[in-house]
Design a protein around this motif. Structure first.
Motif, PDB file in Angstrom:
ATOM      1  N   TRP A  26      40.727  30.614   8.905  1.00  0.00           N
ATOM      2  CA  TRP A  26      40.385  31.578  10.043  1.00  0.00           C
ATOM      3  C   TRP A  26      39.050  31.957  10.374  1.00  0.00           C
ATOM      4  O   TRP A  26      38.426  31.994  11.398  1.00  0.00           O
ATOM      5  CB  TRP A  26      41.198  32.834   9.875  1.00  0.00           C
ATOM      6  CG  TRP A  26      42.822  32.340  10.018  1.00  0.00           C
ATOM      7  CD1 TRP A  26      43.735  32.671   9.320  1.00  0.00           C
ATOM      8  CD2 TRP A  26      43.451  32.070  11.205  1.00  0.00           C
ATOM      9  NE1 TRP A  26      44.896  32.011   9.631  1.00  0.00           N
ATOM     10  CE2 TRP A  26      44.789  31.567  11.096  1.00  0.00           C
ATOM     11  CE3 TRP A  26      42.965  31.426  12.538  1.00  0.00           C
ATOM     12  CZ2 TRP A  26      45.583  31.087  11.867  1.00  0.00           C
ATOM     13  CZ3 TRP A  26      43.767  30.971  13.502  1.00  0.00           C
ATOM     14  CH2 TRP A  26      45.218  30.524  13.092  1.00  0.00           C
ATOM     15  N   ASP A  27      38.233  32.273   9.348  1.00  0.00           N
ATOM     16  CA  ASP A  27      36.760  32.260   9.349  1.00  0.00           C
ATOM     17  C   ASP A  27      36.031  31.278  10.007  1.00  0.00           C
ATOM     18  O   ASP A  27      35.144  31.576  10.834  1.00  0.00           O
ATOM     19  CB  ASP A  27      36.067  32.802   7.971  1.00  0.00           C
ATOM     20  CG  ASP A  27      36.392  34.181   7.690  1.00  0.00           C
ATOM     21  OD1 ASP A  27      37.044  35.006   8.404  1.00  0.00           O
ATOM     22  OD2 ASP A  27      36.065  34.417   6.498  1.00  0.00           O
ATOM     23  N   GLU A  28      36.740  29.796   9.728  1.00  0.00           N
ATOM     24  CA  GLU A  28      36.037  28.707  10.201  1.00  0.00           C
ATOM     25  C   GLU A  28      36.331  28.846  11.872  1.00  0.00           C
ATOM     26  O   GLU A  28      35.533  28.450  12.572  1.00  0.00           O
ATOM     27  CB  GLU A  28      36.392  27.594   9.604  1.00  0.00           C
ATOM     28  CG  GLU A  28      35.810  27.508   8.274  1.00  0.00           C
ATOM     29  CD  GLU A  28      36.394  26.056   7.454  1.00  0.00           C
ATOM     30  OE1 GLU A  28      37.541  25.587   7.858  1.00  0.00           O
ATOM     31  OE2 GLU A  28      35.976  25.963   6.095  1.00  0.00           O
ATOM     32  N   ARG A  29      37.568  29.038  12.185  1.00  0.00           N
ATOM     33  CA  ARG A  29      38.006  29.120  13.414  1.00  0.00           C
ATOM     34  C   ARG A  29      37.298  30.181  14.292  1.00  0.00           C
ATOM     35  O   ARG A  29      36.770  29.825  15.465  1.00  0.00           O
ATOM     36  CB  ARG A  29      39.552  28.932  13.728  1.00  0.00           C
ATOM     37  CG  ARG A  29      40.036  27.938  13.061  1.00  0.00           C
ATOM     38  CD  ARG A  29      41.453  27.742  13.486  1.00  0.00           C
ATOM     39  NE  ARG A  29      42.183  26.441  12.991  1.00  0.00           N
ATOM     40  CZ  ARG A  29      43.429  26.381  13.139  1.00  0.00           C
ATOM     41  NH1 ARG A  29      44.195  27.007  13.649  1.00  0.00           N
ATOM     42  NH2 ARG A  29      43.923  25.110  12.731  1.00  0.00           N
ATOM     43  N   ARG A  30      37.287  31.293  13.858  1.00  0.00           N
ATOM     44  CA  ARG A  30      36.417  32.472  14.416  1.00  0.00           C
ATOM     45  C   ARG A  30      35.148  32.274  14.573  1.00  0.00           C
ATOM     46  O   ARG A  30      34.645  32.097  15.657  1.00  0.00           O
ATOM     47  CB  ARG A  30      36.542  33.831  13.405  1.00  0.00           C
ATOM     48  CG  ARG A  30      36.148  35.100  14.408  1.00  0.00           C
ATOM     49  CD  ARG A  30      36.197  36.064  13.456  1.00  0.00           C
ATOM     50  NE  ARG A  30      37.497  36.467  13.073  1.00  0.00           N
ATOM     51  CZ  ARG A  30      38.056  36.469  11.683  1.00  0.00           C
ATOM     52  NH1 ARG A  30      37.363  36.254  11.044  1.00  0.00           N
ATOM     53  NH2 ARG A  30      39.569  36.571  11.735  1.00  0.00           N
TER      54      ARG A  30
END
Length: 189
Positions: free
Chosen positions: A41-45
């Motif tokens: 999710w950090d990568e997508r964020r």
């Protein structure tokens, strides 16, 4: 029966050891899964934050080009009204799409900062579209845009846990105007 009683401590030890292994493995797997989800999710964020910044900066750049004649000494390459309006429409469509990703993945402070940046750029776009009269000093309008951009990057970096000090640009851009008082320039790098 006495054989069973003699072996009972060993059986209980095996049972406790097996249950402990299962529990430890389960906890480790759960922690590993949570870490992997967090990274995902950090990568997508990060992608959502970067895409939004690109989209809003595209609108900003087109609006700067369209308002170059209102800014003596501007370094922006002027663009014709029709071409500029078409580009603003395309940029607005892209910004609308990436805004949805930002709303889905961003944290509250970053989304709020993104909205402030968007609203500041909208004011410049209104000038570019000719729906408002040019202000006496467009520098103030550009300063608001740059400060809003800095606020967005501060919030996004905080959300992602990025360290490394300030990357703000607005103060340096304002100082450039002080160093060159005779030339009013756009404040965008």
């Amino acid at each position: 029966m006495s054989t069973l009683l003699a072996q009972l401590p060993a059986l209980l030890g095996v049972l406790v050891g097996t249950l402990g292994t299962i529990l430890a493995t389960s906890l480790a797997d759960r922690a590993r899964w949570r870490r992997s989800q967090s990274v995902r999710w950090d990568e997508r964020r990060l992608d959502a934050y970067v895409e939004y910044a690109h989209a809003i900066k595209e609108s900003h750049a087109v609006a700067l080009r369209m308002t170059a004649d209102h800014r003596p000494g501007s370094h922006s390459h002027p663009i014709g009204r029709e071409d500029g309006l078409a580009r603003l429409s395309e940029a607005d469509a892209r910004r609308t799409i990436v805004w949805e990703n930002l709303l889905l993945l961003g944290d509250e402070p970053t989304v709020a900062a993104a909205a402030r940046w968007r609203d500041a750029v909208w004011q410049l776009e209104r000038l570019a579209r000719g729906t408002v009269d040019p202000p006496q000093d467009i520098t103030a309008m550009l300063t608001v845009v740059n400060e809003a951009r800095d606020g967005y990057y501060r919030a996004a970096r905080r959300s992602l846990g990025v360290r490394g000090g300030s990357v703000e640009q607005s103060a340096a851009l304002r100082q450039a105007l002080v160093d060159r008082p005779a030339v009013t320039s756009d404040l965008s790098p």
